[in-house]
Scaffold this motif. Sequence first.
Motif, PDB file in Angstrom:
ATOM      1  N   THR A   7       0.859  -1.178   0.000  1.00 17.95           N
ATOM      2  CA  THR A   7       0.000   0.000   0.000  1.00 17.95           C
ATOM      3  C   THR A   7       0.901   1.236   0.000  1.00 17.95           C
ATOM      4  OG1 THR A   7      -0.060   0.155   2.395  1.00 17.95           O
ATOM      5  CG2 THR A   7      -1.761  -1.212   1.355  1.00 17.95           C
ATOM      6  N   ARG A   8       0.275   2.367  -0.142  1.00 19.91           N
ATOM      7  CA  ARG A   8       1.041   3.617  -0.095  1.00 19.91           C
ATOM      8  C   ARG A   8       1.743   3.751   1.262  1.00 19.91           C
ATOM      9  NH1 ARG A   8      -0.597   9.371  -2.291  1.00 19.91           N
ATOM     10  NH2 ARG A   8      -0.768   8.062  -4.103  1.00 19.91           N
ATOM     11  N   ARG A   9       1.064   3.352   2.323  1.00 20.40           N
ATOM     12  CA  ARG A   9       1.652   3.419   3.672  1.00 20.40           C
ATOM     13  C   ARG A   9       2.859   2.481   3.786  1.00 20.40           C
ATOM     14  NH1 ARG A   9      -0.425   1.118   9.087  1.00 20.40           N
ATOM     15  NH2 ARG A   9       0.706   2.425  10.550  1.00 20.40           N
ATOM     16  N   ASP A  10       2.738   1.279   3.225  1.00 18.47           N
ATOM     17  CA  ASP A  10       3.867   0.328   3.248  1.00 18.47           C
ATOM     18  C   ASP A  10       5.068   0.907   2.508  1.00 18.47           C
ATOM     19  OD1 ASP A  10       2.327  -1.594   4.559  1.00 18.47           O
ATOM     20  OD2 ASP A  10       1.691  -2.527   2.683  1.00 18.47           O
ATOM     21  N   LYS A  59       5.774   4.002   1.935  1.00 17.00           N
ATOM     22  CA  LYS A  59       6.365   5.120   2.663  1.00 17.00           C
ATOM     23  C   LYS A  59       7.175   4.624   3.859  1.00 17.00           C
ATOM     24  CE  LYS A  59       5.268   9.569   4.649  1.00 17.00           C
ATOM     25  NZ  LYS A  59       4.260  10.525   5.016  1.00 17.00           N
ATOM     26  N   LYS A  60       6.636   3.676   4.591  1.00 11.81           N
ATOM     27  CA  LYS A  60       7.288   3.177   5.800  1.00 11.81           C
ATOM     28  C   LYS A  60       8.531   2.345   5.493  1.00 11.81           C
ATOM     29  CE  LYS A  60       6.261   0.414   9.890  1.00 11.81           C
ATOM     30  NZ  LYS A  60       5.245  -0.427  10.532  1.00 11.81           N
TER      31      LYS A  60
END
Length: 104
Positions: free
Chosen positions: A11-14, A16-17
């Motif tokens: 995901t976008r969060r993955d 980024k993280k």
Amino acid sequence: MRDSSNQHTWTRRDYKKKLFNKVVKVFVDELNKRFDGSVCDLLRSMALLIPSSSHFLDIDTLKPFARHYALDERLLESEMDVFSAQYRIADPGCKWLLDMLYLE
């Protein structure tokens, strides 16, 4: 993007993280190694040469530059006073300044 080890869709969060933040940290660390505080002060002091800058012809902005090159700050301040007076008389477009710089 798929992670081949567990078939997880990022995901976008993955992203980024796990990737973006780490890459940005590497860039920031490298920039900090290359540009210490004194280099940043020197670069900031160049703002006094930009007519649209709020620090244009501000002698306090030039002091880190003067210290770095062991220039006489009092003499430099005197020269800046003369230059400032000439600038106020001349056209604000600074065409005369560019002409003067290219003559030397």
